[in-house]
Scaffold this active site. Structure first.
Site, PDB file in Angstrom:
ATOM      1  N   GLY A  13     -29.758  71.345 -45.327  1.00  0.00           N
ATOM      2  CA  GLY A  13     -30.893  72.253 -45.142  1.00  0.00           C
ATOM      3  C   GLY A  13     -32.213  71.553 -45.370  1.00  0.00           C
ATOM      4  O   GLY A  13     -33.191  72.157 -45.820  1.00  0.00           O
ATOM      5  N   ALA A  14     -32.239  70.252 -45.032  1.00  0.00           N
ATOM      6  CA  ALA A  14     -33.427  69.433 -45.320  1.00  0.00           C
ATOM      7  C   ALA A  14     -34.505  69.559 -44.240  1.00  0.00           C
ATOM      8  O   ALA A  14     -35.545  68.907 -44.327  1.00  0.00           O
ATOM      9  CB  ALA A  14     -33.021  67.966 -45.476  1.00  0.00           C
ATOM     10  N   ASN A  90     -27.937  72.578 -50.327  1.00  0.00           N
ATOM     11  CA  ASN A  90     -29.102  73.471 -50.280  1.00  0.00           C
ATOM     12  C   ASN A  90     -29.101  74.413 -49.069  1.00  0.00           C
ATOM     13  O   ASN A  90     -29.721  75.472 -49.129  1.00  0.00           O
ATOM     14  CB  ASN A  90     -30.379  72.622 -50.282  1.00  0.00           C
ATOM     15  CG  ASN A  90     -31.599  73.404 -49.844  1.00  0.00           C
ATOM     16  OD1 ASN A  90     -32.190  74.155 -50.612  1.00  0.00           O
ATOM     17  ND2 ASN A  90     -31.961  73.269 -48.560  1.00  0.00           N
ATOM     18  N   TYR A 155     -24.808  87.664 -49.880  1.00  0.00           N
ATOM     19  CA  TYR A 155     -25.581  86.507 -50.387  1.00  0.00           C
ATOM     20  C   TYR A 155     -25.379  86.342 -51.893  1.00  0.00           C
ATOM     21  O   TYR A 155     -25.161  85.228 -52.379  1.00  0.00           O
ATOM     22  CB  TYR A 155     -27.051  86.758 -50.046  1.00  0.00           C
ATOM     23  CG  TYR A 155     -28.017  85.657 -50.401  1.00  0.00           C
ATOM     24  CD1 TYR A 155     -28.073  84.490 -49.641  1.00  0.00           C
ATOM     25  CD2 TYR A 155     -28.903  85.802 -51.463  1.00  0.00           C
ATOM     26  CE1 TYR A 155     -28.992  83.490 -49.954  1.00  0.00           C
ATOM     27  CE2 TYR A 155     -29.818  84.816 -51.779  1.00  0.00           C
ATOM     28  CZ  TYR A 155     -29.864  83.662 -51.013  1.00  0.00           C
ATOM     29  OH  TYR A 155     -30.776  82.674 -51.328  1.00  0.00           O
TER      30      TYR A 155
HETATM   31  P1  NAP Z   1     -35.194  78.064 -45.068  1.00  0.00           P
HETATM   32  O1  NAP Z   1     -36.634  77.762 -45.136  1.00  0.00           O
HETATM   33  O2  NAP Z   1     -34.721  79.212 -44.242  1.00  0.00           O
HETATM   34  O3  NAP Z   1     -34.424  76.730 -44.611  1.00  0.00           O
HETATM   35  C1  NAP Z   1     -33.030  76.742 -44.533  1.00  0.00           C
HETATM   36  C2  NAP Z   1     -32.528  75.362 -44.166  1.00  0.00           C
HETATM   37  O4  NAP Z   1     -31.088  75.453 -44.133  1.00  0.00           O
HETATM   38  C3  NAP Z   1     -32.977  74.919 -42.783  1.00  0.00           C
HETATM   39  O5  NAP Z   1     -33.250  73.532 -42.761  1.00  0.00           O
HETATM   40  C4  NAP Z   1     -31.762  75.248 -41.911  1.00  0.00           C
HETATM   41  O6  NAP Z   1     -31.582  74.370 -40.794  1.00  0.00           O
HETATM   42  C5  NAP Z   1     -30.635  74.990 -42.888  1.00  0.00           C
HETATM   43  N1  NAP Z   1     -29.431  75.695 -42.448  1.00  0.00           N
HETATM   44  C6  NAP Z   1     -29.234  77.039 -42.364  1.00  0.00           C
HETATM   45  N2  NAP Z   1     -28.019  77.279 -41.847  1.00  0.00           N
HETATM   46  C7  NAP Z   1     -27.454  76.070 -41.610  1.00  0.00           C
HETATM   47  C8  NAP Z   1     -26.225  75.660 -41.042  1.00  0.00           C
HETATM   48  N3  NAP Z   1     -25.299  76.536 -40.642  1.00  0.00           N
HETATM   49  N4  NAP Z   1     -25.987  74.331 -40.906  1.00  0.00           N
HETATM   50  C9  NAP Z   1     -26.908  73.420 -41.320  1.00  0.00           C
HETATM   51  N5  NAP Z   1     -28.090  73.745 -41.854  1.00  0.00           N
HETATM   52  C10 NAP Z   1     -28.355  75.059 -41.982  1.00  0.00           C
HETATM   53  O7  NAP Z   1     -34.589  78.340 -46.521  1.00  0.00           O
HETATM   54  P2  NAP Z   1     -35.172  77.988 -47.979  1.00  0.00           P
HETATM   55  O8  NAP Z   1     -35.964  79.116 -48.424  1.00  0.00           O
HETATM   56  O9  NAP Z   1     -35.729  76.621 -47.986  1.00  0.00           O
HETATM   57  O10 NAP Z   1     -33.806  78.030 -48.808  1.00  0.00           O
HETATM   58  C11 NAP Z   1     -33.100  76.870 -49.194  1.00  0.00           C
HETATM   59  C12 NAP Z   1     -31.990  77.267 -50.149  1.00  0.00           C
HETATM   60  O11 NAP Z   1     -32.569  77.899 -51.291  1.00  0.00           O
HETATM   61  C13 NAP Z   1     -31.001  78.263 -49.564  1.00  0.00           C
HETATM   62  O12 NAP Z   1     -29.705  77.994 -50.019  1.00  0.00           O
HETATM   63  C14 NAP Z   1     -31.478  79.581 -50.118  1.00  0.00           C
HETATM   64  O13 NAP Z   1     -30.432  80.521 -50.199  1.00  0.00           O
HETATM   65  C15 NAP Z   1     -31.964  79.161 -51.480  1.00  0.00           C
HETATM   66  N6  NAP Z   1     -32.922  80.085 -52.065  1.00  0.00           N
HETATM   67  C16 NAP Z   1     -34.133  80.297 -51.483  1.00  0.00           C
HETATM   68  C17 NAP Z   1     -35.022  81.192 -52.061  1.00  0.00           C
HETATM   69  C18 NAP Z   1     -36.391  81.463 -51.499  1.00  0.00           C
HETATM   70  O14 NAP Z   1     -37.088  82.311 -52.067  1.00  0.00           O
HETATM   71  N7  NAP Z   1     -36.826  80.780 -50.449  1.00  0.00           N
HETATM   72  C19 NAP Z   1     -34.653  81.863 -53.223  1.00  0.00           C
HETATM   73  C20 NAP Z   1     -33.415  81.631 -53.791  1.00  0.00           C
HETATM   74  C21 NAP Z   1     -32.555  80.731 -53.196  1.00  0.00           C
HETATM   75  P3  NAP Z   1     -32.590  74.431 -39.521  1.00  0.00           P
HETATM   76  O15 NAP Z   1     -33.907  73.940 -40.029  1.00  0.00           O
HETATM   77  O16 NAP Z   1     -31.951  73.510 -38.548  1.00  0.00           O
HETATM   78  O17 NAP Z   1     -32.609  75.861 -39.086  1.00  0.00           O
END
Ligand code: NAP
Length: 249
Positions: A13-14, A90, A155
């Site tokens: 998820g980088a 991630n 989730y």
């Molecule tokens: P984000 O901005 O939506 O980015 C998600 C990343 O994960 C993207 O690079 C995406 O790839 C990748 N991804 C999603 N599905 C995938 C798949 N099937 N195969 C490969 N890559 C995949 O999310 P974020 O907010 O940075 O969240 C990152 C982590 O933190 C997640 O696990 C999320 O549950 C956790 N988290 C986030 C929050 C928050 O408030 N943001 C809070 C708690 C936990 P693409 O770029 O190619 O689409």
């Protein structure tokens, strides 16, 4: 500066948000970073940025919900990177809805992407770490996995599962100096939360539950994660660190 002895990390998820910040933070510390995301453009952009800044990176598009794709990726990477010392699980998605309206597909997609992906990556990359008697695994879970959240049964189950997974593997790998920890973000400003952050009404409601009264930044998660990947964190394993402005006390 943290200490990293010529390490290579794989961050899923980088391409965006928290994973991108983790990849960039590790790269600034001299770590070679394999950037994984679903779309080639996304992880390619992160890797290109790291290279342009003088760091070392490679991009690889892998659907982490597909175990066979992960196995293939690890095989391909093995030719170029004999040792991957650090794994950051991630990548994650949400498919929110109240339970009675949640489809089985939304349940399965969320479990596969957030939780089962950790099983595949860790099984494949953890073995060489245990053989080398050094490794760092950081799983990015969520405050939803710690406290639960209405509308996020899928989730929260996946993220709580990551916590159990983290603690079990910390015990399995401890004798080999491979540490396994989890970071539980609260509300962080990324694409995943844009909808909430941009709505004045929703964000006001959310911030009522955040003692620090603001949303977090991806860098807040990246700094702690980098520390948990470094030499300096060698006596910490099996822990869950809440980075949530005080939500889960
Ligand atoms: P984000 O901005 O939506 O980015 C998600 C990343 O994960 C993207 O690079 C995406 O790839 C990748 N991804 C999603 N599905 C995938 C798949 N099937 N195969 C490969 N890559 C995949 O999310 P974020 O907010 O940075 O969240 C990152 C982590 O933190 C997640 O696990 C999320 O549950 C956790 N988290 C986030 C929050 C928050 O408030 N943001 C809070 C708690 C936990 P693409 O770029 O190619 O689409």
């Amino acid at each position: 500066m943290l200490t990293f002895k010529n390490r290579t990390a794989l961050v899923t998820g980088a391409g965006r948000g928290i994973g991108k910040a983790i990849a960039e933070t590790l790269a600034r510390q001299g770590v070679t970073v394999i950037c994984v995301s679903k779309s080639a453009d996304s992880c390619g952009g992160t890797a290109a940025g790291i290279l342009a800044a003088g760091g070392k990176a490679k991009a690889l598009a892998v659907d982490v919900a597909d175990g066979a794709a992960i196995a293939k990726a690890v095989e391909v990477l093995g030719q170029e990177f004999p040792m991957i010392d650090i794994l950051v699980n991630n990548a994650g998605i949400t498919r929110d809805g109240l339970l009675f309206r949640m489809s089985e597909l939304d349940w399965d997609d969320v479990i596969a992407t957030n939780l089962t992906s950790c099983f595949h990556w860790t099984k494949l990359l953890g073995r060489p770490m245990t053989r080398a008697r050094w490794g760092r695994i950081v799983n990015i879970t969520s405050v939803s996995g710690v406290m639960g959240n209405a509308g996020q049964a899928n989730y929260s189950a996946a993220k709580a599962g990551m916590i159990g997974f983290t603690k079990s593997l910390a015990r399995e790998f401890a004798g080999r100096s491979v540490t396994v920890n989890a970071v539980a973000p609260g509300f962080i400003k990324t694409d995943m939360t844009t909808e909430f952050v941009n709505s004045a009404e929703v964000s006001a409601r959310i911030l009522e539950s955040v003692p620090l009264k603001r949303f977090g930044e991806a860098a807040d998660i990246a700094h702690l994660t980098a520390y948990l990947c470094s030499e300096e964190s060698s006596y910490i394993t099996g822990q869950v660190f809440n980075v949530d402005g005080g939500m889960a006390m």
